[in-house]
Scaffold this motif. Structure first.
Motif, PDB file in Angstrom:
ATOM      1  N   TYR A 240       0.825  -1.210   0.000  1.00  0.00           N
ATOM      2  CA  TYR A 240       0.000   0.000   0.000  1.00  0.00           C
ATOM      3  C   TYR A 240       0.867   1.272   0.000  1.00  0.00           C
ATOM      4  CZ  TYR A 240      -3.815  -3.157   1.291  1.00  0.00           C
ATOM      5  OH  TYR A 240      -4.742  -4.167   1.287  1.00  0.00           O
ATOM      6  N   SER A 241       2.128   1.156  -0.343  1.00  0.00           N
ATOM      7  CA  SER A 241       3.026   2.321  -0.302  1.00  0.00           C
ATOM      8  C   SER A 241       2.731   3.283  -1.451  1.00  0.00           C
ATOM      9  CB  SER A 241       4.487   1.863  -0.379  1.00  0.00           C
ATOM     10  OG  SER A 241       4.722   1.195  -1.608  1.00  0.00           O
ATOM     11  N   ASN A 242       3.214   4.520  -1.303  1.00  0.00           N
ATOM     12  CA  ASN A 242       3.096   5.572  -2.313  1.00  0.00           C
ATOM     13  C   ASN A 242       1.659   5.950  -2.628  1.00  0.00           C
ATOM     14  OD1 ASN A 242       5.949   5.605  -2.561  1.00  0.00           O
ATOM     15  ND2 ASN A 242       5.855   3.923  -4.083  1.00  0.00           N
ATOM     16  N   ASN A 243       0.740   5.627  -1.693  1.00  0.00           N
ATOM     17  CA  ASN A 243      -0.670   6.008  -1.861  1.00  0.00           C
ATOM     18  C   ASN A 243      -1.238   5.530  -3.193  1.00  0.00           C
ATOM     19  OD1 ASN A 243      -0.786   7.377   0.619  1.00  0.00           O
ATOM     20  ND2 ASN A 243       0.091   9.234  -0.303  1.00  0.00           N
ATOM     21  N   SER A 244      -0.745   4.422  -3.667  1.00  0.00           N
ATOM     22  CA  SER A 244      -1.224   3.885  -4.934  1.00  0.00           C
ATOM     23  C   SER A 244      -2.230   2.776  -4.669  1.00  0.00           C
ATOM     24  CB  SER A 244      -0.042   3.362  -5.763  1.00  0.00           C
ATOM     25  OG  SER A 244       0.618   2.331  -5.037  1.00  0.00           O
ATOM     26  N   LEU A 245      -2.719   2.237  -5.723  1.00  0.00           N
ATOM     27  CA  LEU A 245      -3.632   1.116  -5.576  1.00  0.00           C
ATOM     28  C   LEU A 245      -2.909  -0.068  -4.970  1.00  0.00           C
ATOM     29  CD1 LEU A 245      -5.551   1.335  -8.980  1.00  0.00           C
ATOM     30  CD2 LEU A 245      -6.364   2.041  -6.709  1.00  0.00           C
ATOM     31  N   PRO A 246      -3.587  -0.900  -4.172  1.00  0.00           N
ATOM     32  CA  PRO A 246      -2.934  -2.066  -3.570  1.00  0.00           C
ATOM     33  C   PRO A 246      -2.296  -2.955  -4.645  1.00  0.00           C
ATOM     34  CG  PRO A 246      -5.120  -1.750  -2.634  1.00  0.00           C
ATOM     35  CD  PRO A 246      -5.023  -0.804  -3.789  1.00  0.00           C
TER      36      PRO A 246
END
Length: 315
Positions: free
Chosen positions: A178-184
């Protein structure tokens, strides 16, 4: 014939009460009233009222009186008979009611007794798990299996019996990034295998846990331990004896106070309470494994209680 009947009727009228039949006089048949087929034989005079009486009317009155008397006597006889029957039935019903006391007829005394016996826990329940992660399910499962096998081998080597060792759970779940506020983003899989064991030698339990944690390495998780008292047979037997003695002592005291003596036991009921395992959460991982071997296990004590209810006869 008429002269004889007239004389009889005259005698009857003279025998009747005077105030009621004042002025009763025989009637001369020769002075009959015209048009009467059956002239009256007597005339009853009272004040301004005149009543003529014929033999037929007197006979009908007598028959009516006899009929009323017979009806009254029959009704009274039936009423008396019904009352006797009802009383007999009531007596029969009351004689068949059950007795309120035992067959011997002696009243009883109901008392309770309680006893508590302390015992030392004899079993330690160990709950641990191994966790492994990999990019594929097969790799994660293989890694978890290796760690679980190492832990089980260590426990068996520490004296744990095979019947007391159990694989208690298996869980496989995907792992996401879930890093970088991206999609899982799927990054791999996590496998968790749970192991439970019963350690019956509490003197060696701390050392056995330390070795098992070391064998599991970084994959090991100690979820918790609990102390249990499994061999309660002797403790329950001792508590029963003490609980019954407590109940009997109370019953004897009450009997003496009532000026009676204690009889036989009629019934006994009991309630046995055994201790539940006492949880001792550790929550240790591999980083704490080095100090595990030096941690002593203090078993403490647990109670077994028995409550009895005893019904005694009183003499």
């Amino acid at each position: 014939m008429r002269t004889t009947s007239a004389n009889s009727m005259a005698s009857l009228c003279h025998a009747l009460p005077k105030p009621l039949f004042h002025g009763l006089a025989p009637f001369d048949g020769r002075r009959g009233i015209a048009g009467d087929r059956e002239p009256p034989w007597f005339v009853l005079r009272h004040s301004n009222m005149t009543i003529t009486v014929s033999p037929r009317r007197i006979a009908m009155a007598v028959l009516a009186i006899i009929a009323l008397s017979a009806t009254y006597l029959i009704g009274a006889t039936r009423a008396v008979g019904t009352g006797v029957t009802t009383s007999t039935r009531a007596a029969t019903i009351s004689s068949t009611q059950p007795a309120a006391y035992p067959v011997s007829g002696s009243p009883g005394i109901n008392v309770g007794g309680r006893a508590k016996v302390a015992g030392t826990p004899d079993t330690l329940r160990l709950d641990l798990s191994v966790v492994a992660s990999a990019t594929s399910v097969s790799e994660a499962l293989a890694s978890a299996n290796r760690s679980a096998s190492a832990v089980q081998k260590s426990l068996l080597g520490s004296g744990v019996q095979k019947k007391d060792l159990q694989t208690s759970g298996l869980n496989i779940a995907p792992e996401y990034d879930y890093s970088n506020n991206s999609l899982p983003r799927l990054k791999g899989y996590q496998v968790t295998e749970s192991i439970s064991a019963r350690l019956r030698d509490l003197g060696r339990a701390g050392d056995a846990i330390g070795k098992a944690v070391s064998a599991g390495g970084n994959a090991i998780r100690v979820n918790g331990i609990s102390l249990d008292l499994e061999d309660t047979g002797a403790l329950v037997s001792s508590a029963r004896d003490k609980a019954f003695a407590d109940a009997k002592a109370k019953a004897e005291q009450y009997a003496r106070a009532a000026g009676r003596s204690l009889g036989d036991v009629i019934s006994i009921s009991e309630d046995v309470t055994t201790p539940s395992p006492i949880p001792m959460p550790y929550g240790l991982d591999a980083a704490s494994a080095k100090g595990m071997a030096s941690v002593p296990i203090e078993a403490g004590s647990q109670d077994v209680s028995v409550s009895v209810t005893v019904l005694f006869e009183m003499r």
